[in-house]
Design a protein around this motif. Structure first.
Motif, PDB file in Angstrom:
ATOM      1  N   GLY A  72      -5.177  -0.222  32.028  1.00  0.00           N
ATOM      2  CA  GLY A  72      -4.989  -1.652  31.695  1.00  0.00           C
ATOM      3  C   GLY A  72      -3.812  -1.942  31.281  1.00  0.00           C
ATOM      4  N   GLY A  73      -3.299  -1.282  30.322  1.00  0.00           N
ATOM      5  CA  GLY A  73      -1.791  -1.749  30.062  1.00  0.00           C
ATOM      6  C   GLY A  73      -0.611  -1.749  31.287  1.00  0.00           C
ATOM      7  N   LEU A  74      -0.944  -0.869  32.166  1.00  0.00           N
ATOM      8  CA  LEU A  74       0.127  -0.722  33.066  1.00  0.00           C
ATOM      9  C   LEU A  74      -0.279  -2.193  34.203  1.00  0.00           C
ATOM     10  N   LEU A  75      -1.593  -2.293  34.238  1.00  0.00           N
ATOM     11  CA  LEU A  75      -1.768  -3.693  35.163  1.00  0.00           C
ATOM     12  C   LEU A  75      -1.391  -4.876  34.457  1.00  0.00           C
ATOM     13  N   PHE A  76      -1.476  -5.248  33.064  1.00  0.00           N
ATOM     14  CA  PHE A  76      -1.114  -6.326  32.213  1.00  0.00           C
ATOM     15  C   PHE A  76       0.400  -6.357  32.073  1.00  0.00           C
ATOM     16  N   GLY A  77       1.114  -5.228  32.009  1.00  0.00           N
ATOM     17  CA  GLY A  77       2.349  -5.043  31.651  1.00  0.00           C
ATOM     18  C   GLY A  77       3.163  -5.212  32.996  1.00  0.00           C
ATOM     19  N   ASN A  78       2.720  -5.039  34.260  1.00  0.00           N
ATOM     20  CA  ASN A  78       3.406  -5.479  35.292  1.00  0.00           C
ATOM     21  C   ASN A  78       3.002  -6.941  35.734  1.00  0.00           C
ATOM     22  N   VAL A  79       1.865  -7.253  35.375  1.00  0.00           N
ATOM     23  CA  VAL A  79       1.657  -8.747  35.762  1.00  0.00           C
ATOM     24  C   VAL A  79       2.443  -9.532  34.864  1.00  0.00           C
ATOM     25  N   LEU A  80       2.599  -9.375  33.709  1.00  0.00           N
ATOM     26  CA  LEU A  80       3.462 -10.132  32.788  1.00  0.00           C
ATOM     27  C   LEU A  80       5.017 -10.042  33.424  1.00  0.00           C
TER      28      LEU A  80
ATOM     29  N   ASN B 266       6.605   0.609  33.466  1.00  0.00           N
ATOM     30  CA  ASN B 266       6.181   1.823  34.479  1.00  0.00           C
ATOM     31  C   ASN B 266       6.609   3.025  33.763  1.00  0.00           C
ATOM     32  N   ALA B 267       7.815   3.366  33.033  1.00  0.00           N
ATOM     33  CA  ALA B 267       8.171   4.659  32.816  1.00  0.00           C
ATOM     34  C   ALA B 267       6.980   4.965  31.254  1.00  0.00           C
ATOM     35  N   TYR B 268       6.890   4.271  30.777  1.00  0.00           N
ATOM     36  CA  TYR B 268       5.570   4.406  29.568  1.00  0.00           C
ATOM     37  C   TYR B 268       4.469   4.601  29.972  1.00  0.00           C
TER      38      TYR B 268
ATOM     39  N   LYS C 275      16.239  11.866  39.491  1.00  0.00           N
ATOM     40  CA  LYS C 275      15.468  10.814  40.241  1.00  0.00           C
ATOM     41  C   LYS C 275      13.972  11.315  40.044  1.00  0.00           C
ATOM     42  N   LYS C 276      13.608  12.449  40.122  1.00  0.00           N
ATOM     43  CA  LYS C 276      11.931  12.766  39.743  1.00  0.00           C
ATOM     44  C   LYS C 276      11.813  12.492  38.388  1.00  0.00           C
ATOM     45  N   LEU C 277      12.493  12.721  37.216  1.00  0.00           N
ATOM     46  CA  LEU C 277      12.344  12.470  35.887  1.00  0.00           C
ATOM     47  C   LEU C 277      12.748  11.200  35.570  1.00  0.00           C
ATOM     48  N   TRP C 278      12.508   9.915  36.454  1.00  0.00           N
ATOM     49  CA  TRP C 278      12.814   8.687  36.146  1.00  0.00           C
ATOM     50  C   TRP C 278      12.266   8.106  34.831  1.00  0.00           C
ATOM     51  N   PHE C 279      10.987   8.575  34.400  1.00  0.00           N
ATOM     52  CA  PHE C 279      10.175   7.982  33.453  1.00  0.00           C
ATOM     53  C   PHE C 279      10.406   8.709  31.897  1.00  0.00           C
ATOM     54  N   ILE C 280      11.514   9.743  31.915  1.00  0.00           N
ATOM     55  CA  ILE C 280      11.582  10.253  30.698  1.00  0.00           C
ATOM     56  C   ILE C 280      12.386   9.468  29.696  1.00  0.00           C
TER      57      ILE C 280
END
Length: 151
Positions: free
Chosen positions: A73-81, A134-136, A12-17
């Motif tokens: 910026g990528g995090l913001l743009f990716g989540n908005v998309l 979010n993981a990336y 659960k803590k390593l959800w982004f790998i």
């Protein structure tokens, strides 16, 4: 805490790998039935921090000066998309119920099926896309945070 609970907390803590790193974590966490993970590695948080340091940070190249800006910026743009894709999917699925009032029955059934299929596909893309984005970018932020002392 038994080994299965320990593994569950670590995963659960390593959800982004990614898959390759998940396989490495599974290899490290596979122990004999009598050996306890808590005694071998300590608390799950300690294992996670050590794993992130060894497998992600050590293998990453030092980031450039604009790394954090592009990452945020990528995090913001990716989540908005991805949120836009999910909203579009929701509107398509909800729009199927209004077709009976605006179109003839034969056309409404065809369009209803088309809207439902497209909506379900977009829901899947949006859900998986949010997880991937979010993981990336979480991984990139962790790398930038660890290398800030070197810059």
């Amino acid at each position: 805490m038994n080994n299965e609970q320990y593994k569950s907390i670590v995963y659960k803590k390593l959800w982004f790998i990614n898959k390759k790193e998940k396989n490495i974590a599974k290899e490290k966490l596979n122990v004999n039935g009598e050996e306890r993970l808590l005694e071998k590695y300590g608390k799950p948080s300690k294992f996670v921090n050590h794993f992130v340091e060894d497998e992600i940070i050590e293998k990453a190249s030092p980031p450039s000066s604009f790394y954090k800006v592009f990452t945020l910026g990528g995090l913001l743009f990716g989540n908005v998309l991805m949120a836009g894709i999910l909203i579009t999917a929701a509107l398509l699925v909800l729009g199927t119920f209004t077709l009976y009032f605006t179109k003839p029955i034969s056309t409404a059934l065809t369009l209803q099926l088309l809207y439902l299929v497209i909506g379900i596909i977009l829901f899947f893309i949006g859900y998986k896309g949010i997880k991937w984005v979010n993981a990336y970018f979480t991984r990139r932020l962790l790398i930038a945070r660890r290398f800030k002392d070197l810059m």
